[in-house]
Design an enzyme around this catalytic site. Structure first.
Site, PDB file in Angstrom:
ATOM      1  N   CYS A 134       0.838  -1.205   0.000  1.00  8.35           N
ATOM      2  CA  CYS A 134       0.000   0.000   0.000  1.00  8.35           C
ATOM      3  C   CYS A 134       0.874   1.256   0.000  1.00  8.35           C
ATOM      4  O   CYS A 134       1.492   1.573  -1.013  1.00  8.35           O
ATOM      5  CB  CYS A 134      -0.982  -0.022   1.169  1.00  8.35           C
ATOM      6  SG  CYS A 134      -2.343   1.160   0.959  1.00  8.35           S
ATOM      7  N   GLU A 136      -1.711  -8.849   3.869  1.00  6.88           N
ATOM      8  CA  GLU A 136      -1.697  -9.258   5.277  1.00  6.88           C
ATOM      9  C   GLU A 136      -3.100  -9.509   5.814  1.00  6.88           C
ATOM     10  O   GLU A 136      -3.271 -10.168   6.853  1.00  6.88           O
ATOM     11  CB  GLU A 136      -0.983  -8.197   6.129  1.00  6.88           C
ATOM     12  CG  GLU A 136      -1.749  -6.936   6.407  1.00  6.88           C
ATOM     13  CD  GLU A 136      -1.749  -5.908   5.288  1.00  6.88           C
ATOM     14  OE1 GLU A 136      -2.275  -4.796   5.497  1.00  6.88           O
ATOM     15  OE2 GLU A 136      -1.206  -6.230   4.205  1.00  6.88           O
ATOM     16  N   HIS A 177      -3.731  -5.178   0.301  1.00  3.66           N
ATOM     17  CA  HIS A 177      -3.271  -5.582   1.633  1.00  3.66           C
ATOM     18  C   HIS A 177      -3.270  -7.102   1.783  1.00  3.66           C
ATOM     19  O   HIS A 177      -4.221  -7.685   2.312  1.00  3.66           O
ATOM     20  CB  HIS A 177      -4.146  -4.935   2.708  1.00  3.66           C
ATOM     21  CG  HIS A 177      -3.888  -3.478   2.891  1.00  3.66           C
ATOM     22  ND1 HIS A 177      -2.964  -3.003   3.814  1.00  3.66           N
ATOM     23  CD2 HIS A 177      -4.399  -2.400   2.263  1.00  3.66           C
ATOM     24  CE1 HIS A 177      -2.936  -1.678   3.744  1.00  3.66           C
ATOM     25  NE2 HIS A 177      -3.791  -1.284   2.813  1.00  3.66           N
TER      26      HIS A 177
END
Length: 266
Positions: free
Chosen positions: A140, A242, A240
């Site tokens: 990001c 994660e 993202h």
């Protein structure tokens, strides 16, 4: 009294550099992750704090790495080299918008107030990582830092470009967008032809920086990934990863590259 703790000298002489002993003993790669540094509240405390969402740590740990936090700090002689000396890889995390002055633009009314300490820190870390070919994954804001570092520019507010806020609804709620991946890229070898990605960004790459190859775009043609093909592992995504606990392929790729990089420098 005999000790039940293994003696590393049995497998590696004490005069061997520590990184060499680590590689020889198969220790997990150490991955630095950049953090926030701003006011935070927890319990009775309301203080300036360095912090990072746990999901970043979970991604590194699940892939077999050991995460180490890298909070923003003043740059002095040897600070960056010291910070990177024991790392096998780097994650440049998400966060506030990059200072538009870094790419010669006036701030948009919706652009965040710059955190120049964090900008200075992450630009310097990533610049040095590129010099030594340290494997990294930029996420990001991290992708935007990479792009600006390499001379690129950013769209400061995507709703001005695509017409709505589908990429960042607000309120800490991630949206999902379909991302098409360029065949033959490093990214396509990891995730295939497409990703249903978790996104939370109101900025994106406008002009790609020098040496960066765009390897994923959304249906709106928004750049969602770039990479440097001839680097050990220079991969950046606008989404993202994660947030996807059941899909650690990008983190696994970084850990694998970090393990290989450590072995090669030994």
């Amino acid at each position: 009294m005999a000790s039940n703790v293994s003696d590393s000298s049995a497998t590696a002489p004490r005069d061997v550099p520590r990184v060499a002993r680590d590689a020889a003993e198969g220790r997990p790669p150490i991955i630095g992750i950049t953090t926030y540094l701003q006011r935070a509240q927890t319990g009775v405390w309301d203080v300036e704090a360095a912090f990072l969402p746990r999901v970043y740590l979970d991604g590194v740990i699940a892939a077999g790495g050991v995460p180490v936090l890298l909070p923003p700090q003043p740059l002095g002689p040897g600070v960056i080299d010291t910070a990177l000396a024991r790392l096998d890889g780097l994650v440049v995390s998400g966060g506030v918008d990059v200072d538009p002055a870094r790419y010669g633009a006036a701030p948009h009314p919706r652009t965040d107030t710059p955190n120049r300490l964090r900008d200075d820190w992450e630009f310097a870390l990533l610049d040095r990582a590129l010099e030594v070919d340290l494997p990294f994954l930029a996420i990001c804001r991290g992708m935007q830092v990479l792009n600006v570092l390499r001379g690129g520019t950013l769209h400061q507010h995507l709703p001005d470009v695509v017409g709505d806020d589908r990429y960042q609804r607000g309120g800490g709620r991630f949206s999902r967008v379909d991302v098409r991946v360029t065949p033959g890229s490093r990214l396509s070898g990891l995730v295939g032809p497409s990703v249903h990605a978790a996104v939370y960004h109101h900025q994106a790459i406008d002009r790609p920086g020098d040496g960066l190859v765009v390897t994923a775009r959304s249906e709106d043609d928004v750049v969602e990934a770039v990479e440097i093909p001839d680097a050990a592992h220079a991969l950046a995504v606008q989404w993202h990863p994660e947030e996807d606990a059941d899909d650690r392929r990008l983190f696994q790729s970084l850990i694998d590259a970090a393990r290989a990089w450590n072995g090669a420098r030994v």
